[in-house]
Scaffold this motif. Sequence first.
Motif, short mmCIF file in Angstrom:
data_model
loop_
_atom_site.label_atom_id
_atom_site.label_comp_id
_atom_site.label_asym_id
_atom_site.label_seq_id
_atom_site.Cartn_x
_atom_site.Cartn_y
_atom_site.Cartn_z
N PRO A 10 -37.86 26.55 -49.44
CA PRO A 10 -38.40 25.47 -50.09
C PRO A 10 -38.63 25.76 -51.57
N SER A 11 -37.17 25.97 -52.31
CA SER A 11 -37.13 26.40 -53.60
C SER A 11 -37.81 25.38 -54.52
N CYS A 12 -37.72 25.62 -55.98
CA CYS A 12 -38.19 24.88 -56.73
C CYS A 12 -37.31 23.55 -57.31
N GLY A 13 -36.23 23.89 -56.95
CA GLY A 13 -35.05 22.69 -57.09
C GLY A 13 -34.80 22.61 -58.66
N GLU A 14 -35.24 23.29 -59.60
CA GLU A 14 -35.16 23.17 -61.02
C GLU A 14 -34.38 24.12 -61.78
N CYS A 15 -34.44 25.43 -61.25
CA CYS A 15 -33.97 26.60 -61.93
C CYS A 15 -32.55 26.67 -61.67
N GLY A 16 -32.01 27.49 -62.63
CA GLY A 16 -30.56 27.69 -62.41
C GLY A 16 -29.87 28.11 -61.26
N ASP A 17 -30.65 28.84 -60.60
CA ASP A 17 -30.03 29.18 -59.09
C ASP A 17 -29.90 28.03 -58.16
N CYS A 18 -30.99 27.13 -58.32
CA CYS A 18 -31.25 26.05 -57.60
C CYS A 18 -30.22 24.83 -58.05
N LEU A 19 -29.83 24.89 -59.32
CA LEU A 19 -29.00 23.69 -59.57
C LEU A 19 -27.51 24.15 -59.55
N ALA B 200 -31.64 31.66 -53.65
CA ALA B 200 -31.83 32.99 -54.47
C ALA B 200 -32.65 32.27 -55.73
N CYS B 201 -33.45 31.12 -55.63
CA CYS B 201 -34.38 30.62 -56.48
C CYS B 201 -35.40 31.94 -56.81
N VAL B 202 -35.68 32.21 -58.25
CA VAL B 202 -36.53 33.25 -58.36
C VAL B 202 -37.88 32.84 -58.51
N PRO B 203 -38.35 31.78 -58.55
CA PRO B 203 -39.82 31.31 -58.43
C PRO B 203 -40.10 31.28 -56.80
N LEU B 204 -39.11 30.90 -56.00
CA LEU B 204 -39.07 30.89 -54.47
C LEU B 204 -39.29 32.39 -54.17
#
Length: 364
Positions: A89-98, A104-108
């Motif tokens: 359930p990633s942030c959907g906004e960081c570079g990895d999500c995009l 790989a989402c760092v906030p996740l």
Amino acid sequence: MKTRAAIFWAPGRPFSVEEIDLAEPGPDDVVVRMAAVGICGTDLHNVKGEWSRPTPMVLGHEGAGVVEAVGEEVEGLASGDEVVLSWAPSCGECGDCLRGRPAACVPLHRAIGAGTLVDGTTGMSLRGETLYRGTATGCLAERVVVSSRVALPIGPGVPLRDAALLGCAALTGVGAALFAAEVTPGSSVLVVGAGGVGQFVVQGARIAGATAIVAADPVEGRREQALRLGATRAFGPGELDGAMSEVAPDGVDYAFDAVGDPSTTETALRFTRSGGTTVIVGLPAAGARLDLDPAQFTRREKRLTGTMYGSEDPAVALPVLLEHVRAGRLDLHGLVGPEYPLDRVNEAIEAALAGVPGRVVVTP
Ligand SMILES: [Zn+2]
Ligand SMILES: [Zn+2]
């Protein structure tokens, strides 16, 4: 909202199964009635005390179930739909999500370390005390509230007990072969470790068209299972040196470490041919370090890489895997091991720790 959940307190201490409180679902959330939850190596890292995570925690992140209710802004899902949970359930906004890499989402990953969702909440409590979420999911429970983005529809024809394995082991293992390594037809493959994830790497390599697939595992039952699922040879660790000098004297094109221990990574790298690729798939214990000879990468031109959750957006990868399941190329059912009701979760954990062949599944 109330539900019953298995609660992990501390390494060495039994789980308790208790009624817990769930926060009311938000407009983008869904409530899923869990049907089956696989016990993953990541859960066992917590149980063995190899990672330090806040407790009490609801573990479980490899699950399938039926949507019971949807928030008002949820599109494309309805009550009664059968779903697999993605644990990203990633942030959907960081570079990895995009870039299409939600796993790989760092906030996740910060949230996973903190035992929460990306927004810092957990939405679970026990007698007023915060309950933390294992791998940003926490589905070892009768019900779970998750973002609709991680409830991925299965469609008809795949039983929920089988489908649960798609949620972590299958996406990770098959994805390691298909999306991370991009195994090519006719290639040779070594899979070190034939547990849940390793068996899926074997299958991914077969689906990709590898013609020599060697599985290495100390447990005989797992070696037999790997041979049924597509391995062309299987060896115990003690036999590997002698066997590989005959099977692949120059080393294999792709070697996967499905365990994630420095010693198994070293084995995979050692049997990778010059210019070949070693992929770390299993997650190491906290603090693990590799001791590497740089000449493996200069003189031998090997590539060492790793993969997280199959290196593809689960929403993209899942339909691909489901197609392989429906076409009979990807066997889920044969990998479902012993099943336990939620109240017998401690027996399930013990079976998983003992390394029984097949995925141990809890059926809440
Ligand atoms: Zn997992
Ligand atoms: Zn992100």
